[in-house]
Structures are given as C-alpha cells and as structure tokens.
Motif scaffolding. Structure first.
Motif, PDB file in Angstrom:
ATOM      1  N   CYS A 267       0.695  -1.052   0.404  1.00  0.00           N
ATOM      2  CA  CYS A 267      -0.179  -0.099  -0.045  1.00  0.00           C
ATOM      3  C   CYS A 267       0.944   1.389  -0.112  1.00  0.00           C
ATOM      4  O   CYS A 267       0.236   1.783  -0.124  1.00  0.00           O
ATOM      5  CB  CYS A 267      -0.766  -0.232   1.134  1.00  0.00           C
ATOM      6  N   ARG A 268       1.641   1.087   0.386  1.00  0.00           N
ATOM      7  CA  ARG A 268       2.432   2.656   0.700  1.00  0.00           C
ATOM      8  C   ARG A 268       3.548   2.385  -0.885  1.00  0.00           C
ATOM      9  O   ARG A 268       4.639   3.455  -0.795  1.00  0.00           O
ATOM     10  CB  ARG A 268       3.539   2.174   2.540  1.00  0.00           C
ATOM     11  N   ASN A 271       4.210   3.024  -5.990  1.00  0.00           N
ATOM     12  CA  ASN A 271       4.504   4.798  -6.760  1.00  0.00           C
ATOM     13  C   ASN A 271       5.885   3.674  -7.713  1.00  0.00           C
ATOM     14  O   ASN A 271       6.458   4.832  -8.714  1.00  0.00           O
ATOM     15  CB  ASN A 271       4.474   5.271  -7.162  1.00  0.00           C
ATOM     16  N   THR A 273      10.587   5.377  -7.272  1.00  0.00           N
ATOM     17  CA  THR A 273      11.248   6.451  -6.996  1.00  0.00           C
ATOM     18  C   THR A 273      11.153   7.779  -7.988  1.00  0.00           C
ATOM     19  O   THR A 273      10.604   8.777  -8.215  1.00  0.00           O
ATOM     20  CB  THR A 273      12.729   6.260  -6.684  1.00  0.00           C
ATOM     21  N   CYS A 316      -2.295   5.597   3.096  1.00  0.00           N
ATOM     22  CA  CYS A 316      -0.961   6.626   2.085  1.00  0.00           C
ATOM     23  C   CYS A 316      -2.061   6.910   1.040  1.00  0.00           C
ATOM     24  O   CYS A 316      -2.324   6.985   0.223  1.00  0.00           O
ATOM     25  CB  CYS A 316      -0.728   5.507   1.449  1.00  0.00           C
ATOM     26  N   PRO A 317      -2.138   8.975   1.039  1.00  0.00           N
ATOM     27  CA  PRO A 317      -3.107   9.632   0.286  1.00  0.00           C
ATOM     28  C   PRO A 317      -1.865   9.279  -1.028  1.00  0.00           C
ATOM     29  O   PRO A 317      -2.658   9.685  -1.919  1.00  0.00           O
ATOM     30  CB  PRO A 317      -3.100  10.419   0.714  1.00  0.00           C
ATOM     31  N   ASP A 318      -0.400   9.046  -1.036  1.00  0.00           N
ATOM     32  CA  ASP A 318      -0.097   8.704  -2.611  1.00  0.00           C
ATOM     33  C   ASP A 318      -0.094   7.717  -3.596  1.00  0.00           C
ATOM     34  O   ASP A 318       0.212   8.144  -4.145  1.00  0.00           O
ATOM     35  CB  ASP A 318       1.601   9.305  -2.903  1.00  0.00           C
ATOM     36  N   SER A 319      -0.501   6.493  -2.856  1.00  0.00           N
ATOM     37  CA  SER A 319      -1.281   5.332  -3.506  1.00  0.00           C
ATOM     38  C   SER A 319      -2.253   5.134  -3.932  1.00  0.00           C
ATOM     39  O   SER A 319      -2.899   5.622  -2.655  1.00  0.00           O
ATOM     40  CB  SER A 319       0.527   4.551  -3.236  1.00  0.00           C
ATOM     41  N   ASP A 320      -2.945   4.886  -4.703  1.00  0.00           N
ATOM     42  CA  ASP A 320      -3.897   4.029  -4.731  1.00  0.00           C
ATOM     43  C   ASP A 320      -4.188   2.352  -5.347  1.00  0.00           C
ATOM     44  O   ASP A 320      -5.127   2.413  -5.435  1.00  0.00           O
ATOM     45  CB  ASP A 320      -4.972   4.886  -6.007  1.00  0.00           C
TER      46      ASP A 320
END
Length: 340
Positions: A267-268, A271, A273, A316-320
């Motif tokens: 979940c974290r 994305n 680097t 984790c707002p940066d990952s969907d």
C-alpha cells in the motif's frame, strides 16, 4: 584420574601414619612403593578407558569419504552462491562469480541434478533473507534518525557514487533474493521461498520505514512470491481425507502470514522513486492474485486481512494501489446475509 590418585595417596599415607606411629625407614620405603604401584594401576586404568571410548566417538563423527558424490557438488555450488552474496556489485569480479553461478545452476538442470540446486538455493535464500532483515533493522528506531541525518549530510557533501552507498547493500540483497527466487522456481523449489518469505514478518514490518529504493526492491520480490503462492503448484495435489484438510490449513496459514506481513508495504511503496514499480497490467494482475488469495482464507481471516488493508490503504494518500474495494464489498455483502 590425577585427582583420584592424589586423594587415594593421601588417604593411604594418612592411614599408614596412624597405624605406624613408630615407623622405621623400611616402612617408609614400603609406603612409597605402594603409592607408586597405585599410581601405575590408576594410569593403566585411565588408558584402558580412553581406548574403549575412542571407537564410539570416532564412529559418531561424519567421515568425508563416506559422503555421497552429490554432496561435494552441493558444497561447491553453495560456496559460489556465498561468494556472490559477499562480493559488492561495484566490484568487477561480481559479474564473474554471478555468471559462474548461473552457468552451474543451468548445467545442473540440463544434466538432471536439480536436487543439488534446490538445496544450495534454499540455503542461500535463507541466508540472504536473514542478512537483509538485519540490514533493514538498522533503519528503525533511534538508528533510523541517525541514518536520516547521515544520509542528509552525505547528500550535501559527498559525490554521486558516495551518495549511492547508503542502502546499496540492502538493495543488492533484495535484488539477489529475486534472482534466487527465480532460480528456485526453475528447479521446483519456489514453495520453500514462499514459506520463508511469509515467515519474515519482522522484515515486512521494518520495510514500511525503509529507504524508498529498498522498498521498491522488496515490493518486486513480494509480488513475485505472491504470484507463486497463489499458483496451483503451491497448493499441491489434493489427496483427500485428513491429509487434504491439513494441507489446506497449512496453505491458509502461509497465505495469511504473507498478507498480514506484506500488504502494508504494498500500500505504501507502489509508485517507486523515479519510475512505477509495476506497470498497469501488472498492478491489475496483482490485485486479482490478492483477491483470490483472500477468498481462500477462512471468514475470520478475511475480516482481519481486509481490515488491515483498509487501514493502510487510507493512510497512504499518494498511492491508490492495491485497490481491494470490490473484495471488501463482496465480503461485507456475504456477512450481511448471515444476519437475515
């Protein structure tokens, strides 16, 4: 024996003295003669015991000459794999030993001695996993704060090559875990890699706070092993009866351990680097794998895993990804039916 001899000598000496208060020179010589004779008897007795015990000790120890031929081949392969783990990637000798290991592994498969590969690879996978867990453990707690300050300092003062050295060792170990896992899959031993990975709960917990590059490498390993854990090969043949039920419980325990250990990292760290860790197709495939694996668990285990996913996914707002909303909805719908 020397202690016993001295004790008996003192006892005999004291007895003679007590019994002969008016001892003469002849009695003194007799006493010395008796003590000397007793010492010789005790020494012979000690020698006899050592000779009797020596054969049993030698028989219990392994003899190199009695070992099978394949053992030497396995030891040689294990030595090469250990050198691969020890040599840094920056060394010009790394590609040499890595290609040597590749050649030996491929030749063993071609000549029908995959068992040699399985034993050596399993040992190397376990060793690398332990070293990786120890390396990532240095990134937690107070050591994490020290590490962050150190990395900030080096990023401001060091050159490009030096800046890459912070997590290079752990990143190398993670990449080698992926390589070892693929080789284990080629020789039919990937199930053991899955079981070892599912048991590495400490590594999964610490990986959440590790450097991004290490997280990326660990996500790739996790995705690879998740796919194999969900395969028919891992589930094995269903023989029926009590044995089948025991196999199902063992598989559920392994799936449960993998999901609870590695879902927070997925979940974290999805994305990457500088580039996505997985392509869109790979992400969709992995979601399907996770859903199928969750549906094989017991009802209570599904509830625990889905609650864990929801907690980490919303943090984790940066990952969907991975989006298991449909799986959660299906589970809740079935749970509601139990109330009707």
């Amino acid at each position: 024996m020397d202690t016993l001899s001295a004790l008996l000598s003192s006892l005999l000496s004291s007895k003679l003295v007590i019994q002969s208060p008016y001892f003469s020179s002849s009695s003194l010589l007799l006493r010395r003669y008796l003590l000397f004779l007793l010492h010789i008897l005790l020494s012979l007795f000690s020698l006899l015991l050592s000779l009797l015990l020596a054969p049993s000790r030698s028989d219990s120890s392994p003899k190199p000459a009695a070992q099978p031929e394949g053992t030497r081949a396995a030891r040689a392969l294990s030595h090469v794999l250990a050198v691969v783990a020890r040599v840094p990637v920056a060394s010009r000798k790394y590609e040499l030993v890595r290609s040597l290991a590749e050649r030996i592994l491929d030749d063993n498969l071609r000549f029908g001695v995959a068992g040699v590969n399985r034993g050596a690879l399993s040992e190397a996978f376990g060793r690398t996993l332990r070293r990786l867990e120890a390396a990532v453990a240095g990134e937690s707690g107070v050591e994490a704060l020290v590490g962050k300050v150190s990395r900030w300092w080096w990023s401001a003062t060091a050159g490009e090559e030096e800046r890459k050295g912070g997590g290079a060792a752990a990143e190398k170990m993670a990449a080698e875990l992926m390589w070892l896992g693929k080789k284990m899959a080629e020789c039919g031993a990937v199930e053991e890699a899955v079981e070892r990975w599912s048991a590495a709960a400490g590594l999964g917990c610490r990986a959440v706070a590790a450097e991004p590059r290490i997280q990326v490498a660990l996500v790739r390993v996790a995705v690879f092993l998740f796919k194999h854990a969900n395969s028919k090969q891992f589930e094995g043949c269903q023989g029926g009866g009590q044995e089948e039920e025991e196999d199902k419980r063992a598989n559920c325990d392994c799936w449960m351990a993998m999901l609870t250990s590695w879902l927070p990292l997925l979940c974290r760290a999805s994305n990457g680097t500088d580039a996505p860790v997985l392509s869109g197709r790979e992400k969709a495939e992995m979601v399907r794998v996770l859903e199928e694996m969750i549906e094989k668990l017991t009802w209570e285990q599904q509830e625990e895993v889905l609650a864990l996913w929801l907690h980490n996914f919303t943090l984790c707002p940066d990952s969907d990804w991975p989006n298991l909303e449909s799986c959660y909805t299906r589970w809740y719908s079935e749970s509601r039916k139990l109330l009707m």
